[in-house]
Design an enzyme around this catalytic site. Structure first.
Site, short mmCIF file in Angstrom:
data_model
loop_
_atom_site.label_atom_id
_atom_site.label_comp_id
_atom_site.label_asym_id
_atom_site.label_seq_id
_atom_site.Cartn_x
_atom_site.Cartn_y
_atom_site.Cartn_z
N SER A 1 -28.66 -62.30 -70.15
CA SER A 1 -29.64 -63.03 -70.97
C SER A 1 -29.24 -64.50 -71.08
O SER A 1 -30.08 -65.41 -71.04
CB SER A 1 -29.74 -62.41 -72.37
OG SER A 1 -30.57 -61.27 -72.36
N ASN B 1 -32.70 -46.93 -69.73
CA ASN B 1 -32.39 -48.07 -68.88
C ASN B 1 -30.90 -48.18 -68.58
O ASN B 1 -30.47 -48.26 -67.43
CB ASN B 1 -32.89 -49.36 -69.53
CG ASN B 1 -32.47 -50.60 -68.75
OD1 ASN B 1 -31.40 -51.15 -68.98
ND2 ASN B 1 -33.30 -51.03 -67.82
N THR C 1 -27.20 -54.52 -68.26
CA THR C 1 -26.32 -53.78 -69.17
C THR C 1 -25.62 -52.65 -68.43
O THR C 1 -24.41 -52.44 -68.58
CB THR C 1 -27.11 -53.24 -70.38
OG1 THR C 1 -27.84 -54.32 -70.98
CG2 THR C 1 -26.16 -52.66 -71.41
N LYS D 1 -28.57 -64.92 -81.12
CA LYS D 1 -29.13 -64.15 -80.01
C LYS D 1 -29.10 -62.67 -80.35
O LYS D 1 -28.10 -62.16 -80.86
CB LYS D 1 -28.26 -64.38 -78.76
CG LYS D 1 -28.80 -63.71 -77.52
CD LYS D 1 -29.78 -64.60 -76.82
CE LYS D 1 -30.46 -63.93 -75.64
NZ LYS D 1 -31.46 -62.94 -76.04
N LYS E 1 -19.96 -59.68 -80.17
CA LYS E 1 -20.17 -59.36 -78.76
C LYS E 1 -20.31 -60.64 -77.92
O LYS E 1 -19.70 -60.75 -76.84
CB LYS E 1 -21.42 -58.49 -78.60
CG LYS E 1 -21.68 -58.01 -77.19
CD LYS E 1 -22.96 -57.18 -77.11
CE LYS E 1 -22.87 -55.90 -77.91
NZ LYS E 1 -24.06 -55.04 -77.69
N LYS F 1 -30.46 -60.11 -84.94
CA LYS F 1 -31.14 -58.85 -84.59
C LYS F 1 -32.43 -58.78 -85.39
O LYS F 1 -32.52 -59.34 -86.49
CB LYS F 1 -30.27 -57.63 -84.91
CG LYS F 1 -30.56 -56.42 -84.04
CD LYS F 1 -30.01 -56.60 -82.63
CE LYS F 1 -30.15 -55.33 -81.82
NZ LYS F 1 -29.47 -55.46 -80.51
#
Length: 411
Positions: free
Chosen positions: A344, A216, A185, A66, A90, A102
């Site tokens: 997510s 954001n 986030t 992810k 994470k 990523k």
């Protein structure tokens, strides 16, 4: 020290604390797969342009990989590698069943029209569709990408594999995205900060905040802190920095940014040299912009008691040591900004179930995950007598190593 070097340094320190077998260490360090593709598209003026795209899939011991896809001129393999590895730790810190990945394309999205961005996204998806998917690798938005980018990936992927909303997260709600994802986030930063302050018998309402970055994450964190009664004294973005010692009206500032595109010129605060923002007197400093902003030079001027890392790798390892010696408590990025990947995960669960959640359920579950992760990190800090950063890295590496060994990696 770049992001990859810093990540590897903390990983090796965690390995030493855990006394891991060198063979396991090597297995965890090497990425599962690195992909580099050429993406050639026709531009609106009829010329052809070629871009290089990357996808690094770091580890899948705990579940599908992810991580975000970023569009930025400086995207390169080492950076993507470091960020993929960070996503592995994470996800494990948050205790969600994912590994890390990523990706990105080396381009300047500001110089591309919407139709050019769509062509580029679709070509990139065509090149990697056979190695992504809801049970393989699940992309998400990152720097320079957004929910529309995810919608294009979903549509292009579905041409090959049938309608598959779980292939990406951070989608528009109308295409299976989750309520609460946009703020996730920033909301996670709020919950992390609340957990930290509670541990020191403090509350949001009692503290002053400085936020670097008003995109954001920074804007949502500022808004939610403001709503909780916290005093946001200074903020910055690419246009400049502003301060008001009595506290900035974040609601009014958000409207100003919507109209003008930046914080500069906001009438409810005075201008501030952006270089001086990190040195502003405050209780909590929240770097929510680019990496490496707190370094050996800037660390000595930081006056905050707490730093909550909303950005990825905002604090250089040398600065980390300087601040730790001064007693500054740092909540590391792999915990503080994991709200996005956690929601997510909730979005993915909703897609797999085919059953959407109410926003209240999303936010309540996010708070539970953030609070549990903080307590888990604290336990390891006490066990190993280490900083929150090393507690978080040790927690993440420990969980991934355990999953790797349980799966029988030597077979």
């Amino acid at each position: 020290m770049n992001a990859l070097e810093a990540t590897n340094l903390y990983f090796k320190r965690a390995v030493q604390l855990l006394k891991l077998d060198p063979k396991v260490e090597r297995s965890l360090m090497i990425p599962f797969r690195e992909i580099k593709v050429e993406c050639t598209i026709p531009k609106d003026d009829g010329t052809l342009a070629s871009y290089i795209g990357f996808r690094v899939q770091h580890d899948n011991a705990r579940g599908p990989m992810k991580g975000g896809i970023r569009y930025h001129p400086e995207v390169e393999l080492n950076e993507v590698n470091a960020l993929a590895q960070l996503m592995t730790w994470k996800s494990a810190v948050a205790n969600i069943p994912y590994g890390g990945a990523k990706g990105g394309i080396g381009c300047n999205p500001r110089e591309l029209s919407p139709t050019e961005l769509e062509r580029l996204t679709r070509v990139f998806t065509q090149k990697i569709h056979d190695v992504i998917g809801p049970h393989l690798d699940i992309p998400a938005p990152d720097m320079g990408t957004n929910s529309q980018t995810m919608a294009w990936i979903l549509d292009e992927y579905s041409k090959f594999h049938g309608h598959t909303p779980g292939v990406v997260t951070g989608k528009p709600v109308d295409l299976g995205g989750s309520l609460g994802r946009e703020a996730a986030t920033g909301r996670g930063v709020l919950f992390a900060t609340e957990a930290l302050l509670k541990d020191h018998n403090l509350s949001i309402r009692d503290q002053s905040f400085v936020v670097q970055g008003f995109g954001n994450v920074g804007s949502w964190a500022s808004k939610l802190i403001h709503e909780q009664g916290g005093k946001v004294k200074a903020v910055s973005d690419v246009t400049g920095a502003i301060k008001n010692n009595a506290g900035i009206d974040i609601t009014a500032l958000t409207e100003h940014v919507r109209k003008t595109g930046g914080v500069k010129g906001f009438e409810g605060a005075e201008n501030l040299d952006p270089q001086a923002l990190l040195a502003e007197d405050c209780d909590v400093l929240i770097p929510a912009a680019l990496g490496g902003v707190i370094n050996e030079e800037t660390a000595k001027d930081v006056r905050a008691k707490f730093i909550v890392e909303a950005a990825n790798h905002p604090t250089d390892p040398v600065a980390d040591e300087i601040l730790e010696k001064r007693g500054v408590i740092i909540l590391p990025d792999i915990y503080a900004n994991c709200g996005g990947v956690t929601v997510s995960y909730f979005e993915w669960v909703q897609n797999i179930q085919g059953f959407p959640w109410e926003e209240e359920k999303v936010n309540a579950n996010l708070k539970k995950y953030m609070e549990n992760a903080y307590l888990n990190i604290k336990d390891l800090c006490n066990t190993h007598n280490c900083s929150p950063r090393m507690g978080a890295f040790t927690l993440g590496v420990q969980r991934v190593a355990k999953a790797t060994l349980l799966r029988g990696w030597e077979a």
